[in-house]
Write an enzyme that holds these catalytic residues in place. Structure first.
Site, PDB file in Angstrom:
ATOM      1  N   LYS A  22     -25.109  -1.221  47.042  1.00  6.36           N
ATOM      2  CA  LYS A  22     -25.451  -2.587  46.638  1.00  6.36           C
ATOM      3  C   LYS A  22     -25.033  -2.840  45.187  1.00  6.36           C
ATOM      4  CE  LYS A  22     -29.714  -3.702  45.023  1.00  6.36           C
ATOM      5  NZ  LYS A  22     -29.948  -4.569  43.879  1.00  6.36           N
ATOM      6  N   ASN A  23     -25.456  -1.948  44.282  1.00  5.39           N
ATOM      7  CA  ASN A  23     -25.263  -2.258  42.868  1.00  5.39           C
ATOM      8  C   ASN A  23     -23.806  -2.137  42.417  1.00  5.39           C
ATOM      9  OD1 ASN A  23     -27.882  -3.024  42.655  1.00  5.39           O
ATOM     10  ND2 ASN A  23     -28.616  -1.100  41.761  1.00  5.39           N
ATOM     11  N   ARG A  93     -30.713 -10.487  40.484  1.00  4.85           N
ATOM     12  CA  ARG A  93     -30.373 -10.159  39.098  1.00  4.85           C
ATOM     13  C   ARG A  93     -28.867 -10.186  38.856  1.00  4.85           C
ATOM     14  NH1 ARG A  93     -33.448 -10.966  35.151  1.00  4.85           N
ATOM     15  NH2 ARG A  93     -32.516 -10.119  33.298  1.00  4.85           N
ATOM     16  N   CYS A 117     -35.902  -8.383  41.013  1.00  2.00           N
ATOM     17  CA  CYS A 117     -37.205  -7.711  41.078  1.00  2.00           C
ATOM     18  C   CYS A 117     -37.969  -7.895  39.779  1.00  2.00           C
ATOM     19  CB  CYS A 117     -36.997  -6.220  41.333  1.00  2.00           C
ATOM     20  SG  CYS A 117     -36.241  -5.871  42.921  1.00  2.00           S
ATOM     21  N   ARG A 122     -36.845  -8.478  31.276  1.00  2.00           N
ATOM     22  CA  ARG A 122     -35.441  -8.135  31.575  1.00  2.00           C
ATOM     23  C   ARG A 122     -34.526  -8.985  30.691  1.00  2.00           C
ATOM     24  NH1 ARG A 122     -34.616  -6.830  37.956  1.00  2.00           N
ATOM     25  NH2 ARG A 122     -32.880  -5.673  37.094  1.00  2.00           N
ATOM     26  N   PRO A 123     -34.510  -8.696  29.375  1.00  2.00           N
ATOM     27  CA  PRO A 123     -33.729  -9.528  28.459  1.00  2.00           C
ATOM     28  C   PRO A 123     -32.220  -9.365  28.664  1.00  2.00           C
ATOM     29  CG  PRO A 123     -34.632  -7.625  27.293  1.00  2.00           C
ATOM     30  CD  PRO A 123     -35.152  -7.560  28.694  1.00  2.00           C
ATOM     31  N   ASP A 125     -30.070  -9.726  25.796  1.00  2.00           N
ATOM     32  CA  ASP A 125     -29.511  -9.715  24.440  1.00  2.00           C
ATOM     33  C   ASP A 125     -28.258  -8.840  24.322  1.00  2.00           C
ATOM     34  OD1 ASP A 125     -31.639  -7.759  24.932  1.00  2.00           O
ATOM     35  OD2 ASP A 125     -31.190  -7.019  22.929  1.00  2.00           O
ATOM     36  N   GLN A 126     -28.209  -7.736  25.038  1.00  2.00           N
ATOM     37  CA  GLN A 126     -27.044  -6.842  24.917  1.00  2.00           C
ATOM     38  C   GLN A 126     -25.813  -7.427  25.629  1.00  2.00           C
ATOM     39  OE1 GLN A 126     -27.223  -4.111  22.825  1.00  2.00           O
ATOM     40  NE2 GLN A 126     -29.169  -5.142  22.461  1.00  2.00           N
ATOM     41  N   ASP A 307     -34.703   3.617  40.269  1.00  2.00           N
ATOM     42  CA  ASP A 307     -34.675   2.966  41.583  1.00  2.00           C
ATOM     43  C   ASP A 307     -35.124   3.900  42.712  1.00  2.00           C
ATOM     44  OD1 ASP A 307     -33.854   0.734  40.281  1.00  2.00           O
ATOM     45  OD2 ASP A 307     -31.760   0.845  40.887  1.00  2.00           O
ATOM     46  N   ILE A 329     -37.666   3.278  32.002  1.00  2.00           N
ATOM     47  CA  ILE A 329     -36.712   2.150  31.996  1.00  2.00           C
ATOM     48  C   ILE A 329     -37.450   0.811  32.043  1.00  2.00           C
ATOM     49  CG2 ILE A 329     -34.685   1.128  33.120  1.00  2.00           C
ATOM     50  CD1 ILE A 329     -34.093   4.005  32.311  1.00  2.00           C
ATOM     51  N   ARG A 399     -32.921  -7.390  50.803  1.00  2.00           N
ATOM     52  CA  ARG A 399     -31.973  -7.632  49.709  1.00  2.00           C
ATOM     53  C   ARG A 399     -31.073  -6.415  49.499  1.00  2.00           C
ATOM     54  NH1 ARG A 399     -34.512  -8.425  44.500  1.00  2.00           N
ATOM     55  NH2 ARG A 399     -32.357  -7.950  44.040  1.00  2.00           N
TER      56      ARG A 399
HETATM   57  C1  EPZ Z   1     -29.648  -2.372  36.976  1.00  3.82           C
HETATM   58  O1  EPZ Z   1     -30.442  -3.424  36.440  1.00  3.82           O
HETATM   59  C2  EPZ Z   1     -29.958  -2.313  38.457  1.00  3.82           C
HETATM   60  N1  EPZ Z   1     -29.593  -3.584  39.051  1.00  3.82           N
HETATM   61  C3  EPZ Z   1     -31.438  -1.999  38.679  1.00  3.82           C
HETATM   62  O2  EPZ Z   1     -31.631  -1.812  40.061  1.00  3.82           O
HETATM   63  C4  EPZ Z   1     -31.791  -0.684  37.963  1.00  3.82           C
HETATM   64  O3  EPZ Z   1     -33.180  -0.474  38.042  1.00  3.82           O
HETATM   65  C5  EPZ Z   1     -31.365  -0.736  36.502  1.00  3.82           C
HETATM   66  O4  EPZ Z   1     -29.964  -1.105  36.388  1.00  3.82           O
HETATM   67  C6  EPZ Z   1     -31.538   0.593  35.781  1.00  3.82           C
HETATM   68  O5  EPZ Z   1     -30.817   1.582  36.446  1.00  3.82           O
HETATM   69  C7  EPZ Z   1     -28.320  -3.816  39.371  1.00  3.82           C
HETATM   70  O6  EPZ Z   1     -27.438  -3.005  39.209  1.00  3.82           O
HETATM   71  C8  EPZ Z   1     -28.038  -5.146  39.984  1.00  3.82           C
HETATM   72  P1  EPZ Z   1     -30.434  -2.403  32.655  1.00  3.82           P
HETATM   73  P2  EPZ Z   1     -30.125  -3.989  35.002  1.00  3.82           P
HETATM   74  O7  EPZ Z   1     -29.739  -3.471  31.940  1.00  3.82           O
HETATM   75  O8  EPZ Z   1     -28.662  -3.928  34.763  1.00  3.82           O
HETATM   76  C9  EPZ Z   1     -33.242  -3.226  28.879  1.00  3.82           C
HETATM   77  C10 EPZ Z   1     -32.521  -2.185  42.198  1.00  3.82           C
HETATM   78  O9  EPZ Z   1     -33.629  -1.876  42.697  1.00  3.82           O
HETATM   79  N2  EPZ Z   1     -32.274  -4.268  28.481  1.00  3.82           N
HETATM   80  O10 EPZ Z   1     -29.756  -1.072  32.774  1.00  3.82           O
HETATM   81  O11 EPZ Z   1     -30.804  -5.291  34.876  1.00  3.82           O
HETATM   82  C11 EPZ Z   1     -34.031  -3.584  30.129  1.00  3.82           C
HETATM   83  O12 EPZ Z   1     -35.130  -4.404  29.837  1.00  3.82           O
HETATM   84  C12 EPZ Z   1     -32.454  -2.754  40.794  1.00  3.82           C
HETATM   85  O13 EPZ Z   1     -31.448  -2.069  42.811  1.00  3.82           O
HETATM   86  C13 EPZ Z   1     -32.406  -4.873  27.253  1.00  3.82           C
HETATM   87  O14 EPZ Z   1     -33.343  -4.605  26.466  1.00  3.82           O
HETATM   88  O15 EPZ Z   1     -30.857  -2.896  34.103  1.00  3.82           O
HETATM   89  C14 EPZ Z   1     -34.412  -2.200  30.645  1.00  3.82           C
HETATM   90  O16 EPZ Z   1     -35.541  -1.756  29.979  1.00  3.82           O
HETATM   91  C15 EPZ Z   1     -33.804  -2.994  40.211  1.00  3.82           C
HETATM   92  N3  EPZ Z   1     -31.477  -5.824  26.893  1.00  3.82           N
HETATM   93  C16 EPZ Z   1     -33.208  -1.325  30.239  1.00  3.82           C
HETATM   94  O17 EPZ Z   1     -32.525  -2.058  29.240  1.00  3.82           O
HETATM   95  C17 EPZ Z   1     -30.432  -6.160  27.700  1.00  3.82           C
HETATM   96  O18 EPZ Z   1     -29.628  -7.013  27.313  1.00  3.82           O
HETATM   97  C18 EPZ Z   1     -32.233  -1.003  31.342  1.00  3.82           C
HETATM   98  O19 EPZ Z   1     -31.860  -2.211  32.009  1.00  3.82           O
HETATM   99  C19 EPZ Z   1     -30.316  -5.519  28.942  1.00  3.82           C
HETATM  100  C20 EPZ Z   1     -31.243  -4.572  29.318  1.00  3.82           C
END
Ligand code: EPZ
Length: 420
Positions: A22-23, A93, A117, A122-123, A125-126, A307, A329, A399
């Site tokens: 999926k991802n 997302r 989810c 889930r900011p 900013d990055q 996950d 995370i 999903r």
């Molecule tokens: C991806 O979400 C996955 N989703 C999530 O899977 C997964 O849990 C996550 O990565 C971590 O592995 C998809 O690939 C569609 P992140 P993502 O940006 O990209 C913080 C599932 O069940 N952060 O790696 O949204 C954030 O808050 C889903 O399939 C910032 O602070 O996750 C978190 O604490 C659920 N600023 C950490 O980073 C930002 O700009 C990691 O989030 C972005 C993220």
């Protein structure tokens, strides 16, 4: 409304085939926008997030033909709109990848804020940091993000936090930019590598995906009429591995990349399971006893994946002794523990730590899937438990899991979907 009804208690036995990831698929579909031509994508999972993605892409003018159950032909020659509507983007997302893809191709994107989810803050900013580093301006008002640039010029991006989404958006925006972009402190998940492989097959110049430093040399355009097959789903494979442990079963998981499952393998061996790696492409998990207690901390890849945390939580609930999960995370990924407690588990959580005092057995109950992976965990719990479990909010599960009942039925589970 639909619910899943499970009659426990079953030891799962047999073989299961893993679908496309999926991802990875939800990153590759928007990435086809950069191709400006026709791409054929194989091994696309048949899940509702993909249906939603296709719907959004169609609103932008993309033409999509389903050539087979898992094969899509995607024609991105005519992008008529750079605006993705909030009612669709808020369904999940990964809609935020449209921002990087449209900005990369059209230098302009207006994308409704993503949903997905509810796992805590889930900011973005990055992501924004990456767009701005290449010269874009961003405006996030009224539930949407607008990004635009006259030119996109490669730059060095240091991500303050390891983020899957920001790494992918940084790659998407830099593929057609002028010059070289380096992404430091990049995420290393298998879906990042898969997206890079797809883009490179289309003629991009990306090196280092899978390490924490990705270098993208911008190219003028990508190749048309190429075919790419999505990598197998690491999380779906891990879900079945943990189902084998929780049900004391014997499951052979085919069409997976065992290298992607090393952290899970190590932990379930500690729990007393036997794991047989079959030529790197299949894995057999057998468990003949009550699992041992174990402790985990979720981490970015190659650490234990967040996950798979809820699915692991089910195995821990019936393990001997008290296990501890440290979720590093997400701020709020223990909502499912209240549901497991209704089934007789003894779990207490405090912030990002949860304690699982193992019980002899779980007992069926009506429960609610609070998110996608929590839903998968409840399915495993229902199969493990004595009596009947009814799982509500199954749309979360749909999903991300293809044919979930059929796959578990093939392994011996008594599970059905009921319309109410
Ligand atoms: C991806 O979400 C996955 N989703 C999530 O899977 C997964 O849990 C996550 O990565 C971590 O592995 C998809 O690939 C569609 P992140 P993502 O940006 O990209 C913080 C599932 O069940 N952060 O790696 O949204 C954030 O808050 C889903 O399939 C910032 O602070 O996750 C978190 O604490 C659920 N600023 C950490 O980073 C930002 O700009 C990691 O989030 C972005 C993220």
């Amino acid at each position: 409304m639909e619910k899943i009804v499970i009659e426990g208690k079953t030891r799962l036995k047999g073989t299961v085939e893993i679908s496309g990831a999926k991802n990875a698929a939800v990153a590759i579909l928007p990435a086809t926008i950069l191709v400006n031509g026709i791409s054929t994508i194989e091994n696309v999972p048949n899940i509702s997030d993909i249906e939603t993605y296709c719907e959004i892409l169609k609103t932008l003018g993309v033409k999509i033909k389903k050539l087979a159950e898992h094969t899509l032909e995607i024609d991105t020659r005519n992008i008529e709109s750079v605006e993705a509507p909030l009612d669709l983007t808020s369904k999940f997302r990964a809609s935020y990848y449209l921002t990087g893809a449209l900005l990369g191709r059209c230098k302009h994107a207006i994308v409704g804020m993503p949903g997905g989810c509810k796992l805590g803050a889930r900011p973005m900013d990055q992501h924004i940091k990456a767009f701005e580093a290449l010269g874009a301006t961003t405006d996030t008002e009224q539930g949407k993000i607008e990004v635009k640039a006259k030119r996109l010029i490669g730059n060095s991006i240091y991500l303050d936090i390891v983020s899957v989404g920001a790494t992918i958006n940084a790659m998407l925006v830099s593929v057609l930019a002028e010059g070289i972009t380096t992404i430091e402190n990049a995420a290393k998940e298998p879906h990042i590598v898969d997206l890079a492989n797809f883009l490179n097959k289309m003629g991009a110049n990306i090196v280092g995906a899978g390490t924490d430093r990705i270098r993208v040399q911008g190219v003028k355009e990508l190749k048309k009429n190429e075919t790419y097959s999505v990598v197998p789903d690491q999380i779906e494979a891990g879900t079945f591995m943990l189902a084998a442990v929780a049900t004391r079963g014997d499951i052979t998981i085919k069409n997976c990349i065992t290298k992607h499952l090393e952290s899970v393998t190590a932990k379930i061996i500690e729990m007393g399971a036997n794991v047989e790696d079959i030529e790197g492409e299949a894995i057999r998990v057998t468990c003949n006893k009550r699992p041992n207690k174990v402790n985990i901390k979720t981490l970015p890849y190659p650490g234990f994946p967040t996950d798979l945390q809820p699915q692991m939580g089910v195995a821990m609930s019936i393990a001997e002794g008290t296990s501890i999960i440290n979720e590093s995370i997400w701020d709020s990924r223990f909502q499912y523990t209240e549901e497991l407690n209704r089934m007789g588990a003894k779990i207490t959580s405090q912030g990002k730590v949860a304690f699982f005092e193992g019980v002899e057995k779980l007992v069926g109950a009506p429960v609610y899937a609070t998110d996608l992976r929590a839903g998968a965990a409840l399915v495993i719990a229902g199969i493990t438990a004595e009596g009947t479990t009814q799982i509500y909010n199954v749309e979360h599960i749909d999903r991300g899991y293809e044919h979930i009942e059929e796959k578990f039925i093939k392994l011996g589970a008594k599970i059905k979907r009921v319309k109410e």
